[in-house]
Scaffold this active site. Structure first.
Site, mmCIF file in Angstrom:
data_model
loop_
_atom_site.group_PDB
_atom_site.id
_atom_site.type_symbol
_atom_site.label_atom_id
_atom_site.label_comp_id
_atom_site.label_asym_id
_atom_site.label_seq_id
_atom_site.Cartn_x
_atom_site.Cartn_y
_atom_site.Cartn_z
ATOM 1 N N LYS A 147 -27.580 7.815 12.114
ATOM 2 C CA LYS A 147 -28.678 8.693 11.863
ATOM 3 C C LYS A 147 -28.153 9.827 10.706
ATOM 4 O O LYS A 147 -28.184 10.917 10.790
ATOM 5 C CB LYS A 147 -28.542 9.880 13.396
ATOM 6 N N ARG A 164 -22.066 9.771 18.334
ATOM 7 C CA ARG A 164 -22.605 8.970 17.301
ATOM 8 C C ARG A 164 -22.746 9.652 15.945
ATOM 9 O O ARG A 164 -22.854 8.960 14.884
ATOM 10 C CB ARG A 164 -24.223 8.899 17.784
ATOM 11 N N GLU A 190 -37.742 -1.023 14.726
ATOM 12 C CA GLU A 190 -38.025 0.267 15.552
ATOM 13 C C GLU A 190 -39.326 1.026 15.010
ATOM 14 O O GLU A 190 -39.800 0.710 13.636
ATOM 15 C CB GLU A 190 -36.758 1.131 15.508
HETATM 16 C C1 COI Z 1 -35.153 12.425 17.986
HETATM 17 O O1 COI Z 1 -35.951 11.857 18.897
HETATM 18 O O2 COI Z 1 -34.615 13.548 18.504
HETATM 19 C C2 COI Z 1 -35.246 12.326 16.581
HETATM 20 O O3 COI Z 1 -34.272 12.601 16.194
HETATM 21 C C3 COI Z 1 -36.463 11.672 15.830
HETATM 22 C C4 COI Z 1 -36.948 12.626 14.968
HETATM 23 C C5 COI Z 1 -37.589 11.981 13.876
HETATM 24 C C6 COI Z 1 -37.811 13.723 15.659
#
Ligand code: COI
Length: 397
Positions: A244, A142, A280
């Site tokens: 991401k 990813r 989401e």
């Molecule tokens: C995760 O779930 O690891 C994320 O990257 C979300 C983050 C905003 C805590």
């Protein structure tokens, strides 16, 4: 309350030999880039003896393993690997003491948000020493996909997984006892080189740090309360919602803070075009359940392709549910029996209520729910309590 012990001599030697392996695997030789790290970290081996470790001795004793939340508890080491445009690829990485990094004020990440992150968890293995990661190569892939979108070089899958393993071993004393939480691992890929005009940075840094965590939401494992937001959107077609990037997160903080100030746990975002389809939650994907059918918004560029999301789809299908990845409307949501969220940090979080245009809708929660069944199925694999017939877990020894 349990105290964490300082690194044992065995761990120290293992750490040192691991670090040597990393340097050797990288083929030696400097990258030729200007260092991101303070001078004391700039050697090819971690400066384990020359740094003040007094904080390390005392830090772990303060940990109350029974009350871990999702706050930052700094650990001992981080892993850093750099790549300049001349290098063209990441070549070698090293462990350093966890701490601040030096960045040019004109770095690509500070000025233009050229950065990605990942979230992963390591659990203490049941019944024997060592730790497990969950599908780490999925995170690596990813990141590669996101790096392509953000015009950055990315570490190879092997480099990524290797860096994560080293970070876990170096911070092993911070992995919570079984059942108390996990070591959350945060790989970052940033444009660290200086750039003034809008263009890709000339140098990149891949960095992995870790922190022990418990439940993400302050509700713990209790069901959460969401509010549908139709004025703020986290992504749009053609944007970066499907990768991401760090730039997806700051823009939703205001909506999240507003929601929290009104007593909600978090925000459920809608699509930016029709304002009708679920996207989401600020930090996780969303699912609805109606009878034996589970639906989740299809990932078509605006929704993060969560690794927990993907795993839940597969596990639910295995358990005989019909799982649909499709556009999910607000009306579908209102009509659902159950709603739940998935993510690395949140795991599988049941949703008690969703408020839409001031109207509060309630959903089934509790022991006999689909979300509870899937939570148990997933976490049993992640924590090594059930057989991993899919080969999803990766040992770290
Ligand atoms: C995760 O779930 O690891 C994320 O990257 C979300 C983050 C905003 C805590």
């Amino acid at each position: 309350m349990r105290s964490a012990l300082p690194l044992s001599a065995r761990s120290f030697n293992r750490l040192l030999s691991s670090a040597v392996n990393v340097v050797q695997a990288g083929g030696g030789g400097g990258s030729g880039c200007s260092s991101l790290l303070p001078r004391r970290w700039a050697s090819s081996l971690p400066q384990l003896d020359s740094v003040d470790r007094s904080d390390e001795e005392s830090g772990g004793e303060m940990i109350d393993w029974d009350n871990l939340g999702f706050g930052l508890i700094p650990t001992d080491y981080m892993y850093v690997m750099r790549c300049s445009v001349e290098d063209g690829a990441f070549t070698r990485g090293e462990l350093s003491r966890y701490g601040n990094i030096e960045l040019s004020p004109s770095s690509g990440v500070l000025n233009y948000g050229q950065g990605l992150f990942e979230g992963m968890k390591a659990y203490r293995r049941v019944g024997r020493a060592g730790y497990t990661l969950f599908r780490p190569e999925e995170n690596a892939r990813r990141m590669q996909h996101g790096a392509d979108r953000m015009c950055m070089p990315a570490p190879s899958v092997d480099q990524f997984v290797d860096a994560v393993k080293h970070t876990v071993l170096a911070n092993a004393r911070w992995v919570p006892p079984q059942g108390k939480g996990a070591l959350y691992i945060r790989p970052l890929l940033i444009g660290s080189g200086p750039i003034l005009g809008l263009a890709p940075a000339p140098e990149y840094t891949f960095l992995v740090y870790a922190a022990p965590v418990g439940n993400y939401f302050k509700e713990g494992l209790a069901p959460i309360n969401l509010v549908v937001e139709d004025g703020v959107h986290r992504a749009m077609p053609g944007g970066t919602g499907g990768v991401k990037t760090i730039t997806n997160y700051a823009p939703v903080i205001k909506a999240q803070m507003d929601a929290k100030s009104k007593g909600f746990t978090d925000v459920l975002y809608l699509d930016a075009i029709h304002k009708r389809y679920l996207e989401e939650v600020s930090s996780c994907n969303v699912f609805i359940v109606k009878g034996r059918v589970i639906a989740t918004p299809a990932t078509r560029g605006t929704i993060l392709p969560g690794i927990t999301r993907k795993s839940i789809i597969e596990l639910a299908t295995d358990r005989g549910y019909k799982v649909e990845e499709r556009p999910v409307t607000v009306d579908d949501l209102i009509d659902a029996d159950e709603v739940f969220c998935t993510g690395t940090a949140v795991v599988v979080a049941p949703v008690a209520t969703v408020t839409v245009e001031g109207q509060r809708y309630s959903f089934r929660t509790g022991p006999d729910t689909v979300s509870q069944e899937l939570y148990t199925t997933l976490t049993s694999i992640q924590m090594g309590l059930a057989e991993d017939s899919k080969g999803w877990t990766v040992a770290v020894d």
